[in-house]
Design a protein around this motif. Structure first.
Motif, PDB file in Angstrom:
ATOM      1  N   TYR A  92       2.505   9.737   3.120  1.00 52.30           N
ATOM      2  CA  TYR A  92       2.551   8.975   1.868  1.00 52.30           C
ATOM      3  C   TYR A  92       2.208   9.927   0.719  1.00 52.30           C
TER       4      TYR A  92
ATOM      5  N   ARG B 176       5.611   4.067  -9.598  1.00 55.81           N
ATOM      6  CA  ARG B 176       5.503   5.363 -10.272  1.00 55.81           C
ATOM      7  C   ARG B 176       6.868   5.916 -10.632  1.00 55.81           C
TER       8      ARG B 176
ATOM      9  N   PRO C 120       3.384   1.412  -4.601  1.00 59.11           N
ATOM     10  CA  PRO C 120       2.760   2.467  -5.410  1.00 59.11           C
ATOM     11  C   PRO C 120       3.731   3.606  -5.729  1.00 59.11           C
ATOM     12  N   GLN C 121       4.596   3.921  -4.771  1.00 60.76           N
ATOM     13  CA  GLN C 121       5.579   4.979  -5.021  1.00 60.76           C
ATOM     14  C   GLN C 121       6.714   4.473  -5.899  1.00 60.76           C
TER      15      GLN C 121
ATOM     16  N   TRP D 286       2.256  11.866  -9.447  1.00 62.77           N
ATOM     17  CA  TRP D 286       1.221  12.319  -8.525  1.00 62.77           C
ATOM     18  C   TRP D 286       1.119  13.837  -8.469  1.00 62.77           C
ATOM     19  N   LYS D 287      -0.016  14.242  -7.986  1.00 64.09           N
ATOM     20  CA  LYS D 287      -0.336  15.672  -7.957  1.00 64.09           C
ATOM     21  C   LYS D 287       0.707  16.464  -7.181  1.00 64.09           C
ATOM     22  N   ARG D 288       1.087  17.606  -7.729  1.00 65.00           N
ATOM     23  CA  ARG D 288       2.066  18.461  -7.041  1.00 65.00           C
ATOM     24  C   ARG D 288       1.437  19.802  -6.769  1.00 65.00           C
TER      25      ARG D 288
ATOM     26  N   ALA E 231       2.150  17.140  -1.116  1.00 71.27           N
ATOM     27  CA  ALA E 231       2.938  18.157  -1.808  1.00 71.27           C
ATOM     28  C   ALA E 231       2.184  19.486  -1.917  1.00 71.27           C
ATOM     29  N   GLN E 232       0.877  19.446  -1.706  1.00 70.16           N
ATOM     30  CA  GLN E 232       0.086  20.677  -1.786  1.00 70.16           C
ATOM     31  C   GLN E 232      -0.073  21.334  -0.410  1.00 70.16           C
TER      32      GLN E 232
ATOM     33  N   TRP F   5       0.806  -1.229   0.000  1.00 68.21           N
ATOM     34  CA  TRP F   5       0.000   0.000   0.000  1.00 68.21           C
ATOM     35  C   TRP F   5       0.832   1.270   0.000  1.00 68.21           C
ATOM     36  N   VAL F   6       2.056   1.173   0.508  1.00 67.27           N
ATOM     37  CA  VAL F   6       2.854   2.395   0.656  1.00 67.27           C
ATOM     38  C   VAL F   6       4.074   2.406  -0.265  1.00 67.27           C
TER      39      VAL F   6
ATOM     40  N   HIS G 176       1.547   9.605  -2.363  1.00 68.62           N
ATOM     41  CA  HIS G 176       0.594   9.205  -3.400  1.00 68.62           C
ATOM     42  C   HIS G 176      -0.840   9.207  -2.896  1.00 68.62           C
ATOM     43  N   MET G 177      -1.031   9.606  -1.632  1.00 70.68           N
ATOM     44  CA  MET G 177      -2.384   9.613  -1.077  1.00 70.68           C
ATOM     45  C   MET G 177      -2.734  11.022  -0.605  1.00 70.68           C
TER      46      MET G 177
ATOM     47  N   HIS H 265      -3.081  16.583  -1.502  1.00 72.17           N
ATOM     48  CA  HIS H 265      -1.931  15.685  -1.411  1.00 72.17           C
ATOM     49  C   HIS H 265      -0.841  16.377  -0.585  1.00 72.17           C
TER      50      HIS H 265
END
Lengths: 226, 283
Positions: free
Chosen positions: B130, A152, A148-149, A224-226, B176-177, A144-145, B132-133, B174
């Motif tokens: 994390y 990517r 996924p990272q 992922w979103k930044r 990073a935001q 789960w952790v 990605h979450m 997220h």
């Protein structure tokens, strides 16, 4: 006949092209099937090995590293030949398709394992610690952790390597698999004209340009979103 | 919580410090008397040793933390304070000693460490969210996977935890935001959502810009008011003075001195403590 006309007649001969187009299309289908099988098993096996390696069991890791180094070192054509021409001597014969699939899967597995492993080790230690501190087990943390990272992170090198090895399906022509190159070569020897090879090249471009674009799309999709 | 209790405890502490390096048979005397307000020990660590190869990082540390107590651990870098904290939830495996958390022997082979860890929240210097979450996903993950709650139930609990750190409106962001301070508060929410019996903070504000420290300390202050038992490794001396029940000064893998903040900061008994505090204050 001028040089230009001779060139056109050799490589872009409409009559020959029309005659052998169906064979090339069939070859296209075989290449797609072979490629999909290799990608599926190669990536799955590579990921599986990387996960096993993350368990940190010394003897197992030596075995994994040895296997991976072996298949990264051997030229794919040598592995295909060994499986196709060598195994029958041991009483086990594989079809050309199966030999090419197994050989290229092993090669992709080896490279994919290294790439996935790099992603796992590049994921910060703090991610493990944070997840474990909340009570997640090793396997849950990995699933789960970490993965996924890690996945990517390694999508660009992974798509590159996958495309490179999938193009190796052309090697299957050596063991009589009627994939694109095999079909094209057969066409050349029947027609005494290299136009089928031109068709084959076009077929590879038609097949792999979308794959390259798909790879690029996956890279942006999974950032992922930044 | 009884302020008087703290005073009594502190006095006995100072007497005890001189025995810290003595034979383990004297360990019993070091145990602080139960505080007036609560008293049950939540964390009982005895004779903790930790070796990293040739390095002897912890040299027989005893730490007993009572329910609702806020213990501050200070000391120069390399003194072993973070290692001690990480031993308390077995992120580091102690080389020797015993640790009991909420009555469970942490070092017993039969102990399910994943179960005990839910009772021990931990907050890290580098947040370790994390990436990605979303914030909500970060908080809800262990609720779902460890405690087996449904998605809806886990998310409701996660939202409540985010609300406690004043970030309910950032649930869908997220990491990073988010600013560093917000990330650290999400990390606190991730830990408290599991309703731990004790919270461990490993330099929670050291990686933050100065203007973001306040929000994190505010959340920690509120946790304390709610009665959370806390062990904090930090250099926020002003916060320690104001909020800690007990301050422990560590150096070279040992507890050198401990007592209520007024005493450790105001009238340190040990030369080593005075030297350290002098350096910190001069700066």
């Amino acid at each position: 006949m001028s040089g230009w006309d001779r060139f056109l007649d050799s490589f872009l001969n409409a009559r020959v092209a029309w005659e052998y187009l169906p064979k090339i299309v069939e070859g296209f289908g075989v290449t797609v099937q072979l490629a999909l099988c290799i990608i599926l098993t190669g990536l799955a096996a590579g990921l599986g090995l990387a996960v096993l390696r993350a368990l940190g069991l010394r003897p197992l890791n030596w075995l994994i590293v040895f296997t991976v180094d072996l298949f990264r070192a051997l030229p794919p054509l040598v592995i295909i030949a060994l499986l196709y021409f060598g195994l029958p001597a041991a009483g086990l014969s594989l079809s050309g398709f199966a030999a090419a699939w197994l050989a290229l899967s092993l090669v992709l597995m080896a490279f994919a394992e290294e790439i996935f492993w790099a992603g796992i080790t590049a994921t910060p230690r703090g991610q493990w610690e944070a997840a474990r501190s909340t009570g997640l087990s090793f396997a849950q943390t990995l699933g789960w952790v970490i993965l996924p990272q890690a996945v990517r992170m390694v999508i660009p090198p992974l798509t590159n390597r996958t495309i490179a090895i999938t193009k190796g399906t052309a090697l299957a022509s050596v063991v009589a698999v009627p994939e694109i190159l095999g079909a094209a070569q057969a066409g050349v020897s029947f027609s005494f004209n290299p136009t089928p090879l031109t068709l084959g090249a076009v077929a590879y471009v038609v097949l792999f340009v979308p794959v390259v674009i798909l790879g690029r799309w996956i890279e942006t999709r999974f950032a992922w979103k930044r | 919580m009884g302020v008087e209790g703290v005073g009594v405890e502190g006095a006995s502490m100072t007497r005890a410090t001189s025995t810290t390096q003595a034979a383990p048979t004297l360990v019993g005397r070091m145990r602080p008397p139960p505080r007036a307000g609560g008293g049950n020990p939540i964390v009982e660590a005895r004779g903790i040793h930790k070796h990293f190869g040739p390095l002897h990082i912890l040299k027989g540390v005893d730490l007993v933390v009572a329910e609702r107590e806020l213990v501050f651990v200070i000391g120069p870098s390399g003194s072993g304070k973070s290692t001690l904290l990480r031993c308390l939830n077995r992120l580091e495996e102690p080389s020797g000693g015993s640790i009991t958390v909420d009555g469970i022997d942490l070092l017993d082979r039969r102990t399910d460490v994943n179960r005990v860890r839910q009772r021990i929240g931990m907050v890290f210097q580098s947040f370790n969210l994390y990436p990605h979450m979303t914030a909500l996903g970060n908080v809800a993950l262990a609720l779902r996977k460890v405690q087996g709650k449904t998605r809806a139930e886990a998310e409701a609990r996660a939202r409540a935890a985010l609300d406690r750190v004043h970030l309910a409106d950032r649930a869908d962001h997220h990491p990073a935001q988010l600013s560093g301070g917000q990330q650290q508060r999400v990390a606190i929410a991730r830990a408290i959502a599991l309703e731990p019996r004790v919270m461990l903070f490993d330099e929670p504000t050291s990686a933050l810009d100065p203007e973001l420290v306040g929000g994190v300390l505010q959340v920690m202050r509120e946790l304390r008011e709610d009665g959370m038992t806390m062990v904090v490794v930090s250099h926020e001396m002003a916060f320690a003075r104001a909020a800690a029940d007990r301050v422990i000064f560590m150096a070279d893998g040992r507890i050198v001195e401990q007592g209520p903040p007024a005493q450790v900061f105001g009238a340190p008994q040990q030369e080593r403590t005075r030297a350290f505090l002098g350096q910190v204050e001069r700066h």
